[in-house]
Design an enzyme around this catalytic site. Sequence first.
Site, PDB file in Angstrom:
ATOM      1  N   GLU A 258       0.885  -1.172   0.000  1.00 45.45           N
ATOM      2  CA  GLU A 258       0.000   0.000   0.000  1.00 45.45           C
ATOM      3  C   GLU A 258       0.909   1.205   0.000  1.00 45.45           C
ATOM      4  O   GLU A 258       1.622   1.443   0.974  1.00 45.45           O
ATOM      5  CB  GLU A 258      -0.884   0.002   1.247  1.00 45.45           C
ATOM      6  CG  GLU A 258      -1.914  -1.102   1.265  1.00 45.45           C
ATOM      7  CD  GLU A 258      -2.967  -0.948   0.176  1.00 45.45           C
ATOM      8  OE1 GLU A 258      -3.221   0.192  -0.252  1.00 45.45           O
ATOM      9  OE2 GLU A 258      -3.513  -1.970  -0.259  1.00 45.45           O
ATOM     10  N   CYS A 295      -1.546   8.984   3.525  1.00 42.51           N
ATOM     11  CA  CYS A 295      -1.524   8.479   2.148  1.00 42.51           C
ATOM     12  C   CYS A 295      -2.741   8.960   1.375  1.00 42.51           C
ATOM     13  O   CYS A 295      -2.732   9.000   0.149  1.00 42.51           O
ATOM     14  CB  CYS A 295      -1.484   6.954   2.155  1.00 42.51           C
ATOM     15  SG  CYS A 295      -2.783   6.245   3.171  1.00 42.51           S
TER      16      CYS A 295
END
Length: 503
Positions: A258, A295
């Site tokens: 990720e 993120c």
Amino acid sequence: MILGQNLIDGAWVGSDNLRASDDLDGQSFAQATAAQVDDACRAARCDFRAYSGKSRTERATFLRTIAEQMDVLGDEITQTGMAETGLPEARLVGERGRTTGQLRMFADLIEETGYLDIRKEGALPDRTPLPRPDLRLTHKAIGPVAVFGASNFPLAFSTAGGDTASALAAGCPVIVKGHSAHAGTAELVGQAIAKAIEICGMPAATFQILQGSGREVGSALVQQPEITAVGFTGSLAGGRALYDLCHARSNPIPFYGELGSVNPMFCLPDAMRARATEIGAGWAASLTMGAGQFCTNPGVAVMLKGPDADALETACVAALNDTAEQKMLTDGILGAYEQGVREFRDLMVEVTSCSAATGKRAAVPALFKVSAAEWMANPKLQHEVFGAAGIIVLCDDTEQMQQLAECLEGQLTLTLHLDDSDAALAKSLMPILEEKAGRLLANGYPTGVEVCSSMMHGGPYPASTDVRATSVGTLAIVRWLRPVSYQNIPDALLPDELKGLSA
Ligand code: NAP
């Protein structure tokens, strides 16, 4: 109490290679040696069958016990996390709640068999031209899993975070590479898991933690033959390097990375006419949350040039100029942010005018603007600068907005700010956006990821390394399971969940 050691096969062990932490008054952490990485992987492989053979109820109890033990160490975890990351107390208390909530969510999930996606096609001995055998399918744990957490979520994407919780739920032993930016927090959470192993009578190597700064420990870990899959949350550069190692192995393994994302927001014309100022102020709040170290930080806002764009800019700049400097997670992250902002200054117009930060490891936000043509032509403007740096991208018309959407690389999220009367443009954008991101939002901001069964937290590369996978929510468990078919296998030999199924 922090020991500064590695947890290997149930024992806390040191090494001669010590690294001192300035954030924790010089507390030293033993860096795992190559031999210790080998030992941990062999122990995980040895205990795999015993752990994956535990009943789903036993594993669910184990996950809940980890959550309880994390709460026992709650204040110590929070205080250590604050010292190591600079994140405020409320954020870390909230993140611990999210982490223990995830553990309990996976405990609930595995108490039912739904996640095993059981299938059966009964025998058809009289079928012509060929009879059909009895076929049943379930999912089995993949094997020992290596987990890498990220600096910006010392709990929820770290030692007992979503990757570890989902892998343990699936029946996989886990080896965590402790993040060098929060080695103490990682160890304390590791102590909570070790205690839960003891209380629940789980095999000693069900969970292990190896500390290491630099690339050696992580690189060695993912190349060990006993490791069968990797969960990674972190930077594109780090994730890509480890992904390449996993795929260059003689027996390649899945690597679920990720990674980062710039999470563009498309601000459609009628929404802008109605509330450009509100969108600009909301963007500033989302962009600066946690010093922009998410993120899902919305780093880019795309809109038509004109007075509404000017109004959004004015509101956003006013809010950003008023934002106090914030402490960043590590010296390295601060350095990369400052470098990224310097590069942006050479390529775009900066519209904020914050004074330089003065505090330890502190940074201020920065907002830039650029034409859509320039943004599309320069890949440097499209990459994540981890921190509170935003770009207003100005389009000449809606065709150019669509063209920009077409040229986006993979994203974790994409957002539409729209009014009902923007429906036609939104409808034409949707098929493009669906191809580009794992999560689409309307009239909101992408920071803040709900942990639930309908969450997708991933996206096409470079947002993540496997477009089909999510690291948040119940679907995360699928990464650590592999389907196995049983053909004409007698009932007594079948896994419990496949016994006695009617056709
Ligand atoms: P990072 O620097 O990539 O570090 C992550 C972990 O990987 C650390 O344990 C690090 O070791 C290790 N590592 C990095 N590069 C390596 C290499 N080449 N070989 C072996 N090990 C390596 O990432 P970070 O700074 O902690 O996290 C910030 C990034 O994570 C941002 O880009 C952010 O967008 C992303 N992020 C993504 C998500 C998501 O869900 N998609 C969530 C949170 C954060 P060390 O301990 O030695 O540094």
